[in-house]
Structures are given as structure tokens and as C-alpha cells.
Scaffold this active site. Structure first.
Site, PDB file in Angstrom:
ATOM      1  CB  THR A   1      -7.962   4.347 -16.827  1.00 50.32           C
ATOM      2  OG1 THR A   1      -8.801   4.037 -17.931  1.00 50.32           O
ATOM      3  CG2 THR A   1      -6.976   5.433 -17.221  1.00 50.32           C
TER       4      THR A   1
ATOM      5  CB  CYS B   1     -10.189  -1.004  10.258  1.00 51.03           C
ATOM      6  SG  CYS B   1      -8.881  -0.725   9.082  1.00 51.03           S
TER       7      CYS B   1
ATOM      8  CB  SER C   1      -0.877  -0.006   1.251  1.00 55.21           C
ATOM      9  OG  SER C   1      -1.628   1.182   1.310  1.00 55.21           O
TER      10      SER C   1
HETATM   11  C1  PLP Z   1      -3.364  -0.540   5.926  1.00 56.73           C
HETATM   12  C2  PLP Z   1      -3.302  -2.001   5.790  1.00 56.73           C
HETATM   13  C3  PLP Z   1      -4.052  -2.670   4.812  1.00 56.73           C
HETATM   14  C4  PLP Z   1      -5.012  -1.951   3.906  1.00 56.73           C
HETATM   15  O1  PLP Z   1      -4.340  -1.135   2.999  1.00 56.73           O
HETATM   16  P1  PLP Z   1      -5.158  -0.027   2.166  1.00 56.73           P
HETATM   17  O2  PLP Z   1      -4.179   0.395   1.137  1.00 56.73           O
HETATM   18  O3  PLP Z   1      -5.477   1.048   3.144  1.00 56.73           O
HETATM   19  O4  PLP Z   1      -6.343  -0.686   1.593  1.00 56.73           O
HETATM   20  C5  PLP Z   1      -3.926  -4.033   4.715  1.00 56.73           C
HETATM   21  N1  PLP Z   1      -3.108  -4.712   5.530  1.00 56.73           N
HETATM   22  C6  PLP Z   1      -2.378  -4.110   6.487  1.00 56.73           C
HETATM   23  C7  PLP Z   1      -1.482  -4.923   7.346  1.00 56.73           C
HETATM   24  C8  PLP Z   1      -2.462  -2.730   6.649  1.00 56.73           C
HETATM   25  O5  PLP Z   1      -1.748  -2.149   7.603  1.00 56.73           O
END
Ligand code: PLP
Length: 388
Positions: free
Chosen positions: A249, A334, A209
């Protein structure tokens, strides 16, 4: 009131100045705004060049081939694509795969993995959820015991988002490769923080990410090993972008930003690790006079900037309310809207009371030493006041 001190780098990071600068170049009429899939003019060619440079920058940070990087909208999508994509790809394959309906993961994965596994249970898969040891780590022995002849895929995180501990993914990968079991690793919290070498590691799929590593939100990648023969069924149908793995895209400015974030991380990683480790030790040292603190997770096998501590004898909600000067997290971002105790802390044996009075503090690139000291002082004062 002054703005609180930001100590929530595991939830997200601001973009690095070099990242916002490069992103601006791919937006407006003065810049390279073309569609990277446009083959007939230079607006498209230049955008494609930017996307391919970014792909090299991401690949270079984790030592893989740029062709192994598939762009996604973030680690949530990467995890979905990896786990559902593998299950779907092998579901109707003849031969040895058609009876493989068993998955292995852990109790302390991110919801993007856990909820995907829950969904697959409803589709006829069986999932084993490994319980980490009290330090928060999944061991090779546990994986060895859990894997069966019908195990298709093991999905484990590299670094946990709440307690920052690092799993032994190399040893586990070596074992799984010998067993012929596919291995997916959620590396959203380790990219740019822990050395990753995908030429060495026996890993088939890895999720990334951008916004956890000083890149923009809404973009990420899935590493798909080109040599291990792993198959992944696409989850987003459309124009066949990303060699058919993920249509849509490409977001040139987001990807250019992600690439730059990785280039910066590669440059500063070693030095940043040292500084954040020093902050972490300093913060803990400042709190030695406070009794009844539980530092969760292995203290040494963790990313540099993570501290997660439970405070005995105070109410969790009152504690958070009293720490308004600090932007910290209770449990994972979350789930922080609900008052359920963190499932991660529960899984490593914390009581409900301690889990509810736990705070995650994560330091990052723009944290200053004075903020670390101030945060520790505030913690100490608040805890003393609430206990008296
Ligand atoms: C933040 C996170 C995600 C989700 O990533 P996003 O790009 O925000 O969808 C998944 N796994 C872990 C371990 C994270 O810390």
C-alpha cells in the site's frame, strides 16, 4: 549546553516546512487518508491523485516520464530492487543473457550496493570492484577496461556520500548503452543537488531517497527507463502495486512529502548550490592558517555542501569527542558506530591514521553563514589545542 550546529546534511535532512505542511493533509480523518488503491470511492481517488501528483513532481526534477518512477521505501530498497531485480530477471532468460553473470561496481559505493553485490557473489555472480583514482572518481577508461562480454550490469553512484565527488555518469552511460550493458546509478546524494536529465542520459535505473533532499525518511523511488527495454524482477510480492515492480500500500503522506520536496528543490536548486558552494569555500578559507589538513576528494568535481578533511597529528576519537558543539560525521553515518577507518577514504589512498582523524562536514538548506564561521573557529581551536 546549546544544541550543536547541524553540519551533517549528507546523513539526513530535516523536512522543508512546505513538506511537513503537505504531509499533514494526508493523515487524519479531516484529510485525505484513503488507500490510493481503493477504486470505489473518493477517499481512494483523492489519495491516488496525491500520489500521482507526487510522481509528476519527482519526474519533473529529473526530466523523466512519471510512469518511469517506481515508489520504494528509500534508496536502500531501490538499490536492492535494481541490482537483484536485474540479475533475477535475466538469470533464466534464454539467448544472449543466460551466461551473463558479471557485474561491475566500485569500492566506494554505499553499503546498500556493496552488500547486495556481496550477496550476489554468493549466488554465483562475479563482481569487479573498481578502485577510484586518488580524487575519488571512477573514470570512463576504468569502466571500458572492466566491461566484458559477460557483463550484465554496471552499478555506480552519481555522488559519493562521504567525499561528495561526482562521477562522469553521462560518458559512462553512453559507452555502456553502445555495449549493451545495463547501467544503474545510485543518485541518493545528487537528487536536488546536481542537475539530472534522464531524457539525455543513457541510464536504465536510478535510485533516489527523499530524506536526503528535505523530504521524509522511509520513502524513495527507483527510476526504470521505459525505452531501453530493461527488465527488473520484483523483490516484494503482493498486490501488484507499482505495475508489479513493488507491491505494498502506497504511503500517501510520505509520497506527497517526497513530491513536494522535489518541487521545492527544483525551485531553489540553482540558488542553493551557489550559497552552499560559497559556504564551502568560506569554511576552507577560514582554515588556511591550520597546517596538516587533507581535503579528501576532488575539490571542484563535488557537490556544493561537502567538505571532508583529515587532520594530521591528532587522534581521531579525541578529535570527534572534542567537537561536541558540531554535529558532524566521521566517515559515513552507517559505519560511524565502529572505529574502523572509512573504506571510502582507504580506497582513495588515505592512511589509517588520516582516515581515522577525518571529519565529514556537510552544509545544507538551513545552514547560516555565522554557523560556518563558528564551525571553522571551533575546528581551528580544537586542532591547535589537541596538537599542543
Ligand atoms: C543515504 C544513501 C542511501 C540509502 O538511502 P536510504 O533512503 O536511507 O535507504 C543509499 N545510497 C547513498 C549514496 C546514500 O547516500
Amino acid at each position: 549546553m546549546n544544541s550543536p550546529i547541524y553540519l551533517d546534511y549528507a546523513a539526513t535532512t530535516p523536512v522543508d516546512p512546505a513538506v511537513s505542511e503537505v504531509m499533514m493533509r494526508y493523515l487524519g480523518i479531516e484529510g485525505v487518508f484513503g488507500n490510493p488503491a481503493s477504486r470505489s470511492h473518493r477517499f481512494g481517488w483523492q489519495a491516488e491523485q496525491a500520489v500521482e501528483l507526487a510522481r509528476k513532481q519527482v519526474a519533473s526534477l529529473v526530466h523523466c516520464d512519471p510512469r518511469e518512477v517506481v515508489w520504494t521505501s528509500g534508496a536502500t530498497e531501490s538499490n536492492n530492487l535494481a541490482i537483484k531485480g536485474v540479475c533475477e530477471f535475466y538469470r533464466d532468460q534464454a539467448g544472449s543473457y543466460d551466461k551473463k553473470r558479471h557485474l561491475v561496481t566500485s569500492l566506494i559505493e554505499h553499503k546498500a550496493v556493496l552488500d547486495t553485490c556481496k550477496y550476489l557473489e554468493s549466488q554465483g555472480y562475479e563482481v569487479t570492484y573498481l578502485k577510484p583514482d586518488e580524487k575519488g572518481i571512477i573514470t570512463l577508461e576504468q569502466v571500458e577496461e572492466a566491461v566484458r562480454s559477460d557483463t550484465l550490469l554496471v552499478s555506480l553512484m552519481h555522488v559519493n556520500n562521504e567525499i561528495g565527488v561526482i562521477n562522469p555518469i553521462h560518458a559512462i552511460g553512453d559507452f555502456l548503452r553502445k555495449k549493451g550493458v545495463w547501467f544503474h546509478v545510485d543518485a541518493a546524494q545528487s537528487l536536488g543537488k546536481v542537475h539530472i536529465d534522464l531524457t539525455e542520459a543513457k541510464i536504465d535505473l536510478m535510485s533516489f531517497s527523499a530524506h536526503k533532499v528535505y523530504g521524509p525518511k522511509g520513502v524513495g523511488a527507483l527510476y526504470v527507463n521505459r525505452h531501453s527495454g530493461i527488465g527488473v524482477a520484483c523483490q516484494m510480492h503482493g498486490g501488484g502495486h507499482e505495475r508489479g515492480f513493488r507491491s505494498g500500500t502506497l504511503a500517501t503522506h510520505q509520497l506527497a512529502g517526497f513530491g513536494m520536496a522535489c518541487a521545492v528543490a527544483k525551485d531553489v536548486m540553482v540558488e542553493e548550490e551557489k550559497r552552499l558552494r560559497y559556504f564551502r569555500e568560506l569554511f576552507r578559507a577560514q582554515l588556511t592558517s591550520v597546517a596538516g589538513l587533507h581535503f579528501h576528494g576532488d575539490w571542484d568535481l563535488r557537490v556544493a555542501g561537502n567538505v571532508n578533511l583529515g587532520v594530521e597529528g591528532v587522534d581521531g576519537e579525541v578529535l570527534l569527542m572534542s567537537l561536541q558543539e558540531l554535529a558532524v560525521s566521521s566517515g559515513s553515518a552507517c559505519t560511524s558506530a565502529s572505529v574502523e577507518p572509512s573504506y571510502v577514504l582507504k580506497a582513495i589512498g588515505a592512511s589509517d591514521a588520516i582516515a581515522l582523524s577525518s571529519i565529514r562536514i556537510t552544509f545544507g538548506r538551513f545552514t547560516e553563514e555565522s554557523e560556518v564561521v563558528k564551525a571553522a573557529q571551533i575546528m581551528e581551536q580544537v586542532i591547535t589545542r589537541l596538537r599542543s
